[in-house]
Design an enzyme around this catalytic site. Structure first.
Site, short mmCIF file in Angstrom:
data_model
loop_
_atom_site.label_atom_id
_atom_site.label_comp_id
_atom_site.label_asym_id
_atom_site.label_seq_id
_atom_site.Cartn_x
_atom_site.Cartn_y
_atom_site.Cartn_z
CG HIS A 122 -1.90 0.97 1.41
ND1 HIS A 122 -1.65 2.26 1.83
CD2 HIS A 122 -3.23 0.91 1.17
CE1 HIS A 122 -2.78 2.93 1.86
NE2 HIS A 122 -3.76 2.13 1.46
CG ASP A 199 0.55 -2.56 6.18
OD1 ASP A 199 -0.39 -2.60 7.00
OD2 ASP A 199 0.48 -1.94 5.10
CD GLN A 202 -7.05 -4.46 4.14
OE1 GLN A 202 -8.01 -5.06 4.61
NE2 GLN A 202 -7.17 -3.25 3.63
CE LYS A 225 -7.43 -0.45 6.36
NZ LYS A 225 -8.18 0.11 5.25
CB CYS A 365 -3.79 3.34 -1.51
SG CYS A 365 -5.04 4.56 -1.21
N1 C6P Z 1 -6.34 0.36 2.80
C1 C6P Z 1 -8.21 0.03 1.31
O1 C6P Z 1 -9.33 0.32 0.87
P1 C6P Z 1 -5.07 3.60 7.02
O2 C6P Z 1 -5.68 4.36 5.89
O3 C6P Z 1 -3.86 4.29 7.56
O4 C6P Z 1 -6.05 3.17 8.04
O5 C6P Z 1 -4.53 2.23 6.38
C2 C6P Z 1 -3.55 2.28 5.39
C3 C6P Z 1 -3.33 0.92 4.84
C4 C6P Z 1 -2.08 0.34 5.02
N2 C6P Z 1 -1.83 -0.90 4.57
C5 C6P Z 1 -2.76 -1.62 3.93
C6 C6P Z 1 -2.43 -3.01 3.50
C7 C6P Z 1 -4.03 -1.09 3.73
O6 C6P Z 1 -4.95 -1.82 3.10
C8 C6P Z 1 -4.32 0.22 4.17
C9 C6P Z 1 -5.66 0.84 3.92
C10 C6P Z 1 -7.69 0.79 2.51
O7 C6P Z 1 -7.54 -0.88 0.84
C11 C6P Z 1 -7.82 2.26 2.33
S1 C6P Z 1 -6.80 2.88 1.02
#
Ligand code: C6P
Length: 410
Positions: A122, A199, A202, A225, A365
């Site tokens: 991401h 990370d 997910q 999430k 992203c």
């Molecule tokens: N992905 C998606 O729709 P945040 O936005 O900081 O809570 O998470 C960022 C992030 C980091 N790593 C991974 C693997 C992610 O999937 C995400 C967030 C969302 O896929 C929003 S772009």
């Protein structure tokens, strides 16, 4: 087996209609829905306890501090962190990675060092390392993927070498669904003396997570999430590394003593939590964890394996679609990304929305990854504890209608 009917009753939003159709929420990878216990926790905090933490001697402040720290302890237990000082509140996964790249990274990465990330990261786990590599004159190295969306580990010992100082990898890809062999990556990183950052944006909401077992040095995840509110996330750091790290943000709360000339940092974890924290949302994340634990993380994983297996088999009935990621539900999460050469993903997303189905379309992203697949974007359906096989049936049927509708127009 989960009692899905009972679970669904806990989520008020699931009884609403969208475009006069019952809502089918398949955008859980973007953010999950919230159970009533989490919603009530927010109301209760502002109705009964609202006050700042770690600052007051009055009753409200002490009560809110207790609730806030109790939530931290819950997070620690949830990921099997031996101590709660390793749990730093952030706004989200993105902030956690930025904290590590700015604090640990700037101090420890030397010119010529290598930072390894995977080709499926991401932007949140890519851009902060690009900036760090640029500032500290290090090299950012990308571990490639195979055609089936798994990591290509053929030359892993070349990729993780004596120059590597940190390996930062996604556990479950938000675009492919792939679950990566993080234990192997972590032990290879440690063998060459590098740190390993995970990370878990997910994975932590969907798979049991044990930081002691993984032995990762850093882990990030986002409350929103995993049934919690937006605006609250977690960074876990191994205690011995945390001791040596300098603060990222500075100001109130993170200091013990300040003169006009200098400041002495507060104890852990407050040293990394400058300013008034997101108190109500941290406490509500604690409630979300209680909810998840009552169901059981392994039960959640099993439910999602079953849904994914079912959806993968149903996808076979659809022509003209390419599905990304591995086909084995044991090495993928409940995230299905697909593309049709003849239909733009936004058209599919809009068609499904008219039928009450929420999915995400776009590059999610992960722009470099999507570009490497030679497509503009994907459509992505992602599942969680409250989703059912009946919803998948309706989704596949509607998707079939969408394909016929758009390809007939041509
Ligand atoms: N992905 C998606 O729709 P945040 O936005 O900081 O809570 O998470 C960022 C992030 C980091 N790593 C991974 C693997 C992610 O999937 C995400 C967030 C969302 O896929 C929003 S772009």
């Amino acid at each position: 087996m989960l009692d899905i009917k009972k679970i669904r009753n806990d989520f008020p939003i699931l009884s609403r209609e969208v475009n006069n159709k019952p809502l089918i929420y398949f955008d859980n990878a973007a953010t999950s829905q919230k159970p009533i216990s989490v919603i009530n926790s927010l109301t209760e905090f502002y109705s009964k306890y609202n006050s700042n933490v770690h600052r007051g001697v009055h009753t409200l402040s002490m009560e809110s501090t207790d609730l806030f720290e109790e939530a931290r302890n819950r997070v620690a237990k949830f990921i099997n962190s031996k101590n709660s000082e390793s749990i730093i509140w952030t706004r989200n996964s993105t902030e956690g990675i930025n904290l590590v790249s700015n604090s640990w990274g700037r101090k420890n990465i030397q010119p010529g060092d290598e930072i390894l990330v995977t080709a499926m990261e991401h932007h949140s786990n890519l851009v902060p390392w690009q900036i760090l590599a640029d500032i500290n004159k290090a090299k950012l190295v990308i571990l490639p993927i195979n055609n089936d969306g798994t990591l290509n580990l053929d030359e892993i010992d070349t990729f993780i070498n004596s120059k590597t100082k940190i390996v930062s990898a996604v556990h479950m890809s938000n675009s492919l669904g792939t679950i990566n062999p993080i234990q192997e990556l972590c032990s290879k990183a440690h063998k060459v003396g590098a740190k390993f950052m995970l990370d878990g944006a997910q994975s932590v909401p969907h798979i049991p997570t044990d930081v002691a077992d993984i032995d990762c040095d850093f882990l990030v995840f986002s409350g929103h999430k995993m049934l919690g509110p937006t605006g609250i996330g977690v960074l876990y750091v191994k205690p011995e590394i945390l001791e040596e790290m300098d603060p990222f943000l500075t100001g109130g709360e993170m200091v013990l003593e300040v003169s006009y000339e200098k400041a002495k940092w507060n104890e852990l974890p407050m040293k990394f939590e400058a300013g008034t924290p997101n108190i109500a949302d941290a406490i509500a994340l604690g409630e979300a964890i209680v909810y998840l634990e009552n169901i059981g993380m392994q039960n959640i994983r099993n439910h999602e394996i079953e849904l994914t297996e079912y959806a993968l088999s149903k996808f076979k009935s659809l022509d003209k679609l390419t599905l990304f990621g591995p086909l084995d539900p044991l090495i993928r999460g409940g995230i299905l990304s697909f593309h049709s050469e003849d239909i733009h993903p936004h058209d599919i997303g809009t068609f499904l929305d008219h039928e009450g189905i929420a999915i995400r379309t776009g590059h999610h992203c992960t722009m470099p990854l999507i570009r490497s697949l030679n497509i503009p974007a994907t459509s992505r359906a992602s599942f969680y504890i409250y989703n059912t096989k009946d919803e998948i049936d309706y989704f596949i049927n509607t998707l079939g209608n969408a394909i016929r509708y758009f390809t007939d127009v041509k």
